[in-house]
Each structure stands twice: as C-alpha cells, then as structure tokens.
Design a protein around this motif. Structure first.
Motif, PDB file in Angstrom:
ATOM      1  N   LEU A 434      50.620 -27.319  36.539  1.00 42.44           N
ATOM      2  CA  LEU A 434      51.544 -28.105  37.759  1.00 42.44           C
ATOM      3  C   LEU A 434      51.231 -28.610  38.460  1.00 42.44           C
ATOM      4  O   LEU A 434      50.847 -28.840  39.248  1.00 42.44           O
ATOM      5  CB  LEU A 434      51.254 -26.706  38.497  1.00 42.44           C
ATOM      6  N   VAL A 435      49.622 -29.015  37.461  1.00 37.51           N
ATOM      7  CA  VAL A 435      49.054 -30.196  37.950  1.00 37.51           C
ATOM      8  C   VAL A 435      49.966 -31.498  38.311  1.00 37.51           C
ATOM      9  O   VAL A 435      50.300 -32.310  38.837  1.00 37.51           O
ATOM     10  CB  VAL A 435      47.342 -30.244  37.498  1.00 37.51           C
ATOM     11  N   VAL A 436      51.199 -31.088  37.466  1.00 39.89           N
ATOM     12  CA  VAL A 436      51.769 -32.570  37.919  1.00 39.89           C
ATOM     13  C   VAL A 436      53.522 -32.518  37.621  1.00 39.89           C
ATOM     14  O   VAL A 436      53.488 -33.390  37.359  1.00 39.89           O
ATOM     15  CB  VAL A 436      52.021 -32.908  35.576  1.00 39.89           C
ATOM     16  N   ASP A 437      53.508 -31.427  37.849  1.00 39.91           N
ATOM     17  CA  ASP A 437      55.220 -30.522  38.201  1.00 39.91           C
ATOM     18  C   ASP A 437      54.787 -29.361  38.793  1.00 39.91           C
ATOM     19  O   ASP A 437      55.296 -28.441  38.524  1.00 39.91           O
ATOM     20  CB  ASP A 437      55.768 -30.793  36.217  1.00 39.91           C
ATOM     21  N   ASP A 442      59.486 -21.557  36.088  1.00 42.44           N
ATOM     22  CA  ASP A 442      59.233 -20.510  37.374  1.00 42.44           C
ATOM     23  C   ASP A 442      57.620 -20.569  37.148  1.00 42.44           C
ATOM     24  O   ASP A 442      56.878 -18.917  37.391  1.00 42.44           O
ATOM     25  CB  ASP A 442      59.383 -19.339  36.741  1.00 42.44           C
ATOM     26  N   ALA A 443      56.644 -21.706  36.645  1.00 42.33           N
ATOM     27  CA  ALA A 443      55.255 -21.873  36.225  1.00 42.33           C
ATOM     28  C   ALA A 443      54.187 -21.036  37.396  1.00 42.33           C
ATOM     29  O   ALA A 443      53.942 -20.507  37.453  1.00 42.33           O
ATOM     30  CB  ALA A 443      54.959 -23.709  36.048  1.00 42.33           C
ATOM     31  N   ARG A 444      54.974 -21.575  39.243  1.00 44.61           N
ATOM     32  CA  ARG A 444      54.307 -21.514  40.309  1.00 44.61           C
ATOM     33  C   ARG A 444      54.539 -19.913  40.330  1.00 44.61           C
ATOM     34  O   ARG A 444      53.267 -19.200  40.703  1.00 44.61           O
ATOM     35  CB  ARG A 444      54.517 -22.368  40.940  1.00 44.61           C
ATOM     36  N   GLU A 445      56.032 -19.802  40.339  1.00 47.58           N
ATOM     37  CA  GLU A 445      55.671 -17.435  40.538  1.00 47.58           C
ATOM     38  C   GLU A 445      55.143 -17.082  39.427  1.00 47.58           C
ATOM     39  O   GLU A 445      53.924 -15.836  39.881  1.00 47.58           O
ATOM     40  CB  GLU A 445      57.449 -17.510  40.471  1.00 47.58           C
ATOM     41  N   ARG A 446      54.707 -17.708  37.866  1.00 46.81           N
ATOM     42  CA  ARG A 446      54.420 -16.616  37.220  1.00 46.81           C
ATOM     43  C   ARG A 446      52.818 -16.797  37.531  1.00 46.81           C
ATOM     44  O   ARG A 446      51.692 -15.473  37.297  1.00 46.81           O
ATOM     45  CB  ARG A 446      54.806 -17.156  35.617  1.00 46.81           C
ATOM     46  N   LEU A 447      52.085 -18.446  38.120  1.00 52.82           N
ATOM     47  CA  LEU A 447      50.618 -18.601  38.044  1.00 52.82           C
ATOM     48  C   LEU A 447      49.977 -17.014  39.500  1.00 52.82           C
ATOM     49  O   LEU A 447      48.873 -16.675  39.341  1.00 52.82           O
ATOM     50  CB  LEU A 447      50.123 -19.499  38.304  1.00 52.82           C
ATOM     51  N   GLU A 448      51.392 -16.793  39.999  1.00 49.10           N
ATOM     52  CA  GLU A 448      50.929 -16.503  41.571  1.00 49.10           C
ATOM     53  C   GLU A 448      51.390 -15.379  41.860  1.00 49.10           C
ATOM     54  O   GLU A 448      49.773 -14.296  42.053  1.00 49.10           O
ATOM     55  CB  GLU A 448      51.980 -17.062  42.667  1.00 49.10           C
ATOM     56  N   LYS A 449      51.675 -14.995  40.533  1.00 54.71           N
ATOM     57  CA  LYS A 449      51.832 -13.538  40.393  1.00 54.71           C
ATOM     58  C   LYS A 449      50.497 -13.004  39.612  1.00 54.71           C
ATOM     59  O   LYS A 449      49.949 -11.790  39.995  1.00 54.71           O
ATOM     60  CB  LYS A 449      52.621 -12.965  38.896  1.00 54.71           C
ATOM     61  N   LEU A 450      50.117 -13.594  38.226  1.00 53.87           N
ATOM     62  CA  LEU A 450      48.819 -13.672  37.734  1.00 53.87           C
ATOM     63  C   LEU A 450      47.463 -13.392  38.362  1.00 53.87           C
ATOM     64  O   LEU A 450      46.720 -12.427  38.419  1.00 53.87           O
ATOM     65  CB  LEU A 450      48.983 -14.562  36.709  1.00 53.87           C
ATOM     66  N   GLN A 451      47.797 -14.132  39.859  1.00 48.98           N
ATOM     67  CA  GLN A 451      46.852 -14.600  40.637  1.00 48.98           C
ATOM     68  C   GLN A 451      46.868 -13.416  41.841  1.00 48.98           C
ATOM     69  O   GLN A 451      46.953 -12.888  42.815  1.00 48.98           O
ATOM     70  CB  GLN A 451      46.726 -15.903  41.715  1.00 48.98           C
ATOM     71  N   GLY A 452      47.822 -12.432  41.567  1.00 46.63           N
ATOM     72  CA  GLY A 452      48.097 -11.555  42.847  1.00 46.63           C
ATOM     73  C   GLY A 452      48.680 -11.997  43.660  1.00 46.63           C
ATOM     74  O   GLY A 452      48.087 -11.051  44.857  1.00 46.63           O
ATOM     75  N   GLY A 453      49.257 -13.456  44.138  1.00 45.66           N
ATOM     76  CA  GLY A 453      49.982 -13.089  45.716  1.00 45.66           C
ATOM     77  C   GLY A 453      48.987 -14.433  46.039  1.00 45.66           C
ATOM     78  O   GLY A 453      49.879 -14.950  46.800  1.00 45.66           O
TER      79      GLY A 453
END
Length: 453
Positions: A434-437, A442-453
C-alpha cells in the motif's frame, strides 16, 4: 507426460546418432518411438519422415509391392477409426502405414485430418504439405492445405498453394476470386490503407520511397547469398548467413526453409538444429501476431479461437524445444528458468519446481526464481514452503527497477501469512504494497480486516 518426454529425448539422441551413421533402420525405429511417446512434437515427425525416405533410398514408392496388402489393411483401419472419430487411433495407424511408404498421399492426409481434430495445427500443416509433395496434381489435397493455411492466418503461404491450384485447374473461377481476396488482405496489411485516414498518415506513406534503397540492398544481399549457395551447395555457412539475413528481413518462412536445408547439409549438426528450432519458433510467433491482427479487425468469434489455437501450438513447441535443450545443456540455468515459466502455464508445479530450484543457484536469476518457486508452492497448496521462498526473495526486490514483481511478491507473501495465521507479518507485507500502490488489488480491504476495521 514428463516421463514420456524424457524417454523420447533418449530415443531422439539414439536416433540422431543412428542418422549420423546412416543407420536408417535404427533411426526410423528410434524416431518412431519418439512420435508414439510425444505425438504433438512436429520435429519428431519431420525426422521420422525424412529418415524413412532415406531408408528406402528416396525411391518415391517405399517398401514396394510386397507390402501392398498390408497397406490396404492399414488404410481400411484408418478409415474406420476416422468414421468413429477415434482420432488418436487414426493417427497411430496412419503413421504405421507411412513407415512402409512415407510418400503415400492419403496416409499423410489422414495424419493431417487427425491432427486438426486433435488441435495439433503444426502437425496438420506438415501432413498436408507432405501429401501435396506426393500428389502434386491432386486438387482436393491442395485445397485442404490452402484452407488450413488460411485458417491459421498464413496468407502468403496459402496464396502459393492457390497459385498451384490455378495450374492444376485453369478453368476454376474460384481460384481467381481467392487470389484477389488474398492480394487485398496482403495489400491492406502491408500499406495500412484502411488506417491512412489523416494527412499525417498520407505523408508517412510518401516517405516510403526513402526505404526503397534499404529494401534494394536487402534484396541484393539475399540474391548474393543464394548465388553462393548455388556455387558451393556443401558449405553450410552460406545457408546460415542467408537464414540470419531472412530472419532480419522478417521473412520468417523463408528463413525456416533455408535452415532446413542447412540441417540436411550439416548432416544433423546440433548447433544448426538449434538455429532451425529458433527460426521455427519465430515463424510460429509471427503467425500468432498475424492472427491477432486479423482478430482485432474481425468480429468473427472464430478468429479469436484461431489465435488461441496458434498460441497453444507455439507454447507446446517452445516447451518441446526447451525440454530437449535442457537435456543437452544441463548447466544452462537460463534454459531451466524459461522452461519452468512455460510449464507453470500448464500448472505442472511438480515439473517446474526442480527446474526453478536449480535456476535459483544463478545469482542473476535467484530472486525471480524464488518468487516463481513461491507461486508454485502456493498454487500447489504447500503454504509453509511458499512462505519460505517469498521471504528469501523480498529483501532483494526493488520497487524502482521492477515494481510489478515487488508488489505481487509482497502481496502473495501477505496472503500466505494470512492463510497460515501469521497476522502480524501479513499486516506488514500488505503495508509494503500500500505504501507504493494504495489501490493494489484487495490489499487495503484485507489489511483493514486484519486490523479490525
């Protein structure tokens, strides 16, 4: 499949040695085995047919009258197999017959028809071409070859066959119409007339005169090299020079044809054979490009199917060529890398993995080989092994020099970490993406899900 290729490679080596010693019986036996093991390999068929002709002293009639009864029986079996659409059986039977008479036009047609049904376009082309040589006045066979070439997008070669049909049957009005249609297609492609709609395009066409001197020089060089071949037909270097020149001039079919002659003159020299294989692959790639060009201009869904069929032929042939070279040059890790990429397209993970493991020993190939190994293990559902390969690769990846591989590798490593329950590392690698793109897959959605939204 891998075992069959390996067995065929050993038979090929034995056949090649037999051929060098003019032991045609042994050569025919070995190359016949190659064809049985790998029936989609064009090179094996060509070698088998050529050696069978040598076995019979190029007498144009094969084993002679004593085998007539056996040939009649084989033809009958081929006919029945074709009627039942048992194409593999028909192909094998036709090849048996061609061992008795490689000049049999109908059996060569049978091979071609079976190959068409089995989606082996190059084999079909070879079968029809052999049949045409054997029956030079048979209009029906010429028509079949012309149709096959046109369907493959080989319009120049198709036109040559229609010219022969014109000689065979001068009264056929269809010939003139077909030649005019092919001429129009070639003129459109060569001049881009249908695209020259602006004054800028017109000016560009006017500038074509400047290229005539270059074309003339190219023609003069080709003429000179052909003259040298006529003067010294036993010197293989003249054939090789002409083949290279024709390749540069984008005359891929002519380059392939002259290198076939070079191989005969060199008595099967492995180096010349590799140059012939390279010319063949260029020709196949050129045919794919022409078919794509045709499909882009056509709304016919069959045009897209033709592109897919030709692309499949090209990939199959590349795998065959690289497999043989990997056997001959076991120390060339670049060949292993290229072969692994191709077999990965067929999802043959177990075949690709050992090739990539060896390729990763080359420092120049190591990082990309590790990434591909990670993919193989991942798609083969061996996630811990995939994770290890990606973790070895990502420290050496650079977004500035190869952004696509950088993002894909971090993303796939994150996916593997997520699947194996290592959420902390998954968050880290999604973050690297995400730092570069910020919109990568779906990297952003997956990251947010792992971080609890």
């Amino acid at each position: 499949m891998a075992d069959d290729n390996q067995k065929a490679a050993k038979c090929f080596q034995a056949g090649n040695k037999a051929m060098e010693g003019n032991n045609w019986d042994m050569a025919v036996q070995m190359f016949s085995q190659c064809v049985k093991l790998v029936p989609h390999n064009l090179g094996y068929r060509q070698l088998l047919r050529n050696c069978t002709k040598k076995k019979y002293g190029d007498n144009k009639k094969g084993a002679g009258g004593l085998t007539m009864t056996k040939l009649m029986s084989i033809r009958s079996k081929v006919k029945k197999a074709k009627q039942k659409e048992l194409w593999e059986e028909a192909d094998k039977l036709a090849e048996q017959g061609l061992l008795l008479n490689p000049w049999d036009a109908q059996l060569n047609v049978d091979v071609a028809e079976a190959a068409k049904a089995l989606d082996r376009g190059e084999i079909a082309r070879f079968g029809y071409a052999e049949a045409v040589k054997a029956a030079q006045k048979d209009k029906a066979i010429h028509l079949a070859l012309a149709e096959h070439l046109e369907n493959r997008g080989e319009y120049t070669e198709a036109r040559k066959i229609w010219e022969r049909i014109k000689v065979i049957d001068p009264k056929d009005i269809e010939v003139s119409r077909k030649l005019s249609a092919l001429d129009a297609m070639q003129a459109t492609r060569a001049g881009n007339f249908d695209e020259a709609e602006s004054s800028k395009d017109v000016k560009r066409n006017k500038g074509a005169d400047k290229s005539q001197s270059i074309e003339q020089k190219s023609t003069d060089l080709e003429t000179s090299l052909r003259h040298e071949i006529r003067r010294n037909p036993e010197q293989v270097e003249h054939y090789l020079k002409l083949g290279a020149h024709l390749r540069t001039a984008k005359k891929f079919q002519d380059s392939y044809d002259i290198l076939k002659q070079a191989l005969d003159v060199s008595a099967g020299d492995p180096g010349v054979r590799e140059q012939l294989e390279d010319a063949e692959l260029l020709l196949l790639k050129h045919n794919v490009d022409l078919a794509k060009e045709n499909a882009d201009k056509s709304e016919d869904p069959e045009a897209r199917k033709q592109v897919a069929a030709l692309s499949k032929d090209l990939r199959t042939r590349r795998i065959e060529v690289l497999s043989a070279r990997e056997e001959r040059h076991p120390q060339n890790l670049g060949i292993k890398m290229e072969l692994a990429k191709l077999v990965m397209q067929l999802q043959e993970w177990s075949r690709a993995i050992p090739l990539l493991q060896k390729a990763s020993q080359d420092p120049r190939l190591k990082t990309k080989a590790l990434v591909l190994l990670g993919k193989c293990f991942m798609y083969d559902n061996k996630l811990p092994l995939a994770k290890g390969q990606f973790e070895r690769a990502v420290p050496d990846l650079n977004h500035d020099t190869d952004p696509d591989t950088y993002k894909e590798s971090h993303y796939l490593l994150a996916r593997v970490c997520e699947e194996t329950g290592d959420s902390e590392k998954a968050v880290h690698h999604y973050g690297e993406v995400l730092v570069v793109d910020y919109d990568y897959k779906d990297a952003r959605e997956r990251l947010e899900k792992l971080q609890g939204g």
